[in-house]
Design a protein around this motif. Structure first.
Motif, PDB file in Angstrom:
ATOM      1  N   ARG A 125       0.858  -1.191   0.000  1.00 18.46           N
ATOM      2  CA  ARG A 125       0.000   0.000   0.000  1.00 18.46           C
ATOM      3  C   ARG A 125       0.893   1.239   0.000  1.00 18.46           C
ATOM      4  NH1 ARG A 125      -5.212   1.466   1.822  1.00 18.46           N
ATOM      5  NH2 ARG A 125      -5.611  -0.655   2.547  1.00 18.46           N
ATOM      6  N   VAL A 126       0.649   2.127  -0.958  1.00 15.72           N
ATOM      7  CA  VAL A 126       1.359   3.404  -1.036  1.00 15.72           C
ATOM      8  C   VAL A 126       0.322   4.502  -0.886  1.00 15.72           C
ATOM      9  CG1 VAL A 126       2.870   4.874  -2.400  1.00 15.72           C
ATOM     10  CG2 VAL A 126       3.047   2.381  -2.601  1.00 15.72           C
ATOM     11  N   LEU A 158       1.428   6.076  -9.445  1.00 10.73           N
ATOM     12  CA  LEU A 158       1.966   5.951  -8.097  1.00 10.73           C
ATOM     13  C   LEU A 158       2.941   7.083  -7.787  1.00 10.73           C
ATOM     14  CD1 LEU A 158       2.733   2.116  -7.991  1.00 10.73           C
ATOM     15  CD2 LEU A 158       0.846   3.294  -6.838  1.00 10.73           C
ATOM     16  N   VAL A 160       5.544   6.790  -6.085  1.00  9.33           N
ATOM     17  CA  VAL A 160       6.869   6.182  -5.902  1.00  9.33           C
ATOM     18  C   VAL A 160       7.139   5.210  -7.044  1.00  9.33           C
ATOM     19  CG1 VAL A 160       6.752   6.379  -3.385  1.00  9.33           C
ATOM     20  CG2 VAL A 160       6.001   4.269  -4.498  1.00  9.33           C
ATOM     21  N   LEU A 171      11.304   1.343  -2.498  1.00  7.93           N
ATOM     22  CA  LEU A 171      10.364   2.326  -3.001  1.00  7.93           C
ATOM     23  C   LEU A 171      11.033   3.698  -2.965  1.00  7.93           C
ATOM     24  CD1 LEU A 171       8.636  -0.128  -2.021  1.00  7.93           C
ATOM     25  CD2 LEU A 171       6.808   1.500  -1.567  1.00  7.93           C
ATOM     26  N   VAL A 183       5.051  10.131   2.483  1.00  8.61           N
ATOM     27  CA  VAL A 183       4.330   9.045   1.817  1.00  8.61           C
ATOM     28  C   VAL A 183       4.264   7.844   2.747  1.00  8.61           C
ATOM     29  CG1 VAL A 183       4.272   7.501  -0.172  1.00  8.61           C
ATOM     30  CG2 VAL A 183       5.086   9.855  -0.451  1.00  8.61           C
ATOM     31  N   ILE A 185       3.649   3.961   3.601  1.00  6.68           N
ATOM     32  CA  ILE A 185       3.678   2.670   2.917  1.00  6.68           C
ATOM     33  C   ILE A 185       3.394   1.553   3.916  1.00  6.68           C
ATOM     34  CG2 ILE A 185       5.255   3.444   1.117  1.00  6.68           C
ATOM     35  CD1 ILE A 185       7.539   2.106   2.596  1.00  6.68           C
ATOM     36  N   MET A 201       9.191   5.552   4.671  1.00  3.12           N
ATOM     37  CA  MET A 201       9.884   6.461   3.759  1.00  3.12           C
ATOM     38  C   MET A 201      10.683   7.481   4.561  1.00  3.12           C
ATOM     39  SD  MET A 201       9.042   5.567   0.578  1.00  3.12           S
ATOM     40  CE  MET A 201       9.287   7.006  -0.452  1.00  3.12           C
TER      41      MET A 201
END
Length: 474
Positions: A125-126, A158, A160, A171, A183, A185, A201
């Protein structure tokens, strides 16, 4: 020059040829208030593949145009998408920035381990975007990581990019800068035998400066500016721009919006550093949606309300996700934010939508450090801007080439009062009759060509609090 009460623009007083000469005078035609459509400027970074170069103001009408102009998956593309989703009829101009030359892109990892002993789904999941692949029994961590990287390459929206090496997914933010650290993740796998571990991140540094970009549009005139850069440096540059354009000489008043998803302490600290009546920052703690997308949605909702005096309470930020229950702001925390220059965003009664509690500015204290509520509500400065626009346009229409005689001040005063009364009819200002003696038009004591005016303006406030007492009678 013609007669004491009638002047002509095109019929000279010196003509001698007999005839009936009639000209048209349109200065008295407009008796209404000006429209208040909101023009929005969105700042954000572009990708190298975008068609439009940096620092080029560009009108954008759709998600697809933003992707082509600034690069699919770019910050600016995603901000435009969020703004349009929040308010489909928004009028947008975009101003793109390149990544800072000294910038560093944020990175994070999702480390897969083991070998699948059954089937399932692997998910990364981003923010709110999902990258998913099917997992079959016997697939190794390296196999699944490679499949996820391949799938991510098919999702250019996306924020990333993915790369895989021996079960480790790296990522990397599409843009250089500290904003990439925001962001969020996560990774999971439902196939037995496989596990996933995420490192957040981090490492992003040096966002681009916005001063040069704002200088490009200093004379353009926008009503709402949306910025992704929620830090003291970026907001200070924005504050200086707004003070210049909204001042009494330029008279192009605008408000600005930014958003945060972090802690209450960081939000209130930043608001205190900004402390400006034209800048509004919103907090949605724990949201997975990217902060600059929330800023775009918040700014779009501000622009959707053309009545400058009408509060934005309860308006929904369509497309913004509700944070987990544990992250949602309590009532006490909302009060703290509202006392410290931050607009709280809360989850609506349906449990999924996000809405504005009360839109306020970051201005909380005057230059002496004394608490000052004069510009607390965002509606106040928006109302003052509209009153100035209405008065200025009326005077410009009625007196484009007027001589300054003893008859001029009362004529100008009468037009100003007419504007104020029309504003009162729309509940934008009030108590015009009570304050009319305070409306003064007089000649300047030093400049013989100047007329000065004082215009007391009692703005209509929002109904934010209702208090009642119920008396029990037995």
């Amino acid at each position: 020059m013609a007669s004491p009460n009638i002047s002509f623009e095109k019929i000279p007083a010196s003509i001698r040829k007999p005839g009936k000469y009639i000209e048209f005078n349109t200065r008295l035609a407009v008796r209404t208030l000006p429209a208040n459509a909101q023009e929005v400027l969105i700042l954000g970074q572009r990708l190298a593949g975008g068609e439009v170069p940096a620092l080029t103001p560009t009108r954008v009408f759709s998600d697809a145009e933003a992707a082509a102009y600034f690069g699919q998956g770019s910050m600016l593309h995603r901000m435009v998408r969020a703004a349009i989703r929040a308010y489909p009829y928004i009028s947008i101009t975009c101003l793109a920035l390149d990544d800072a030359a000294a910038g560093v892109a944020a990175t994070g990892t999702a480390t897969l381990a083991g070998t699948a002993t059954g089937s399932g789904v692997a998910t990364v999941r981003v923010g709110l975007d999902l990258v998913q692949v099917a997992v079959a029994s016997g697939d190794t961590a390296a196999d699944v990581a490679a499949a996820l990287a391949a799938q991510a390459s098919q999702q250019p929206d996306l924020p990333v990019t993915f790369s895989a090496n021996a079960g480790v997914l790296t990522l990397t933010a599409r843009h250089k800068g500290a904003l990439g650290n925001a962001v969020k993740i996560a990774a999971s796998c439902t196939a037995p035998g496989l596990s996933a571990l995420v490192s957040t991140m981090a490492g992003g540094e040096t966002d681009p400066g916005i001063a040069a970009a704002l200088a490009v549009v200093a004379s353009a005139g926008h009503d709402v500016i949306i910025t992704p850069y929620a830090d003291e440096t970026g907001l200070t540059a924005l504050r200086e721009h707004l003070e210049f354009t909204g001042g009494p000489l330029e008279q192009r008043g605008a408000v600005a919006a930014y958003a945060l998803t972090g802690t209450l302490a960081s939000a209130t600290t930043l608001a205190g550093q900004v402390n400006h009546g034209r800048i509004s920052g919103a907090l949605l703690r724990g949201a997975r949606r990217l902060p600059w997308e929330i800023a775009a949605a918040y700014g779009a909702v501000i622009a959707s309300e053309e009545d400058p005096a009408r509060p934005l309470n309860t308006l929904t930020l369509t497309g913004v996700d509700a944070p987990d229950v544990a992250d949602r702001l309590t009532r006490t925390e909302q009060e703290v934010l509202l006392r410290n220059g931050v607009t709280p965003l809360e989850v609506g009664p349906d449990g999924t939508s996000v809405q504005i509690v009360r839109a306020i500015t970051t201005y909380t204290v005057d230059p002496q450090g004394i608490e000052d509520v004069s510009l607390l509500d965002l509606t106040t400065i928006r109302t003052l801007d509209y009153v100035r626009k209405a008065v200025r346009e009326r005077v410009a229409l009625r007196f484009p080439r007027e001589k300054l005689s003893s008859r001029t001040p009362p004529a100008v005063r009468g037009e100003i009062l007419d504007v104020l009364r029309k504003l009162e009819e729309l509940e934008i200002v009030e108590e015009v009759e009570a304050n009319k003696d305070g409306v003064i038009c007089e000649r300047d004591s030093q400049d013989v060509n100047r007329l000065n005016a004082k215009i007391p303006t009692d703005v209509v406030n929002g109904l934010h609090v209702f208090a009642g007492r119920i008396d029990l009678l037995l």
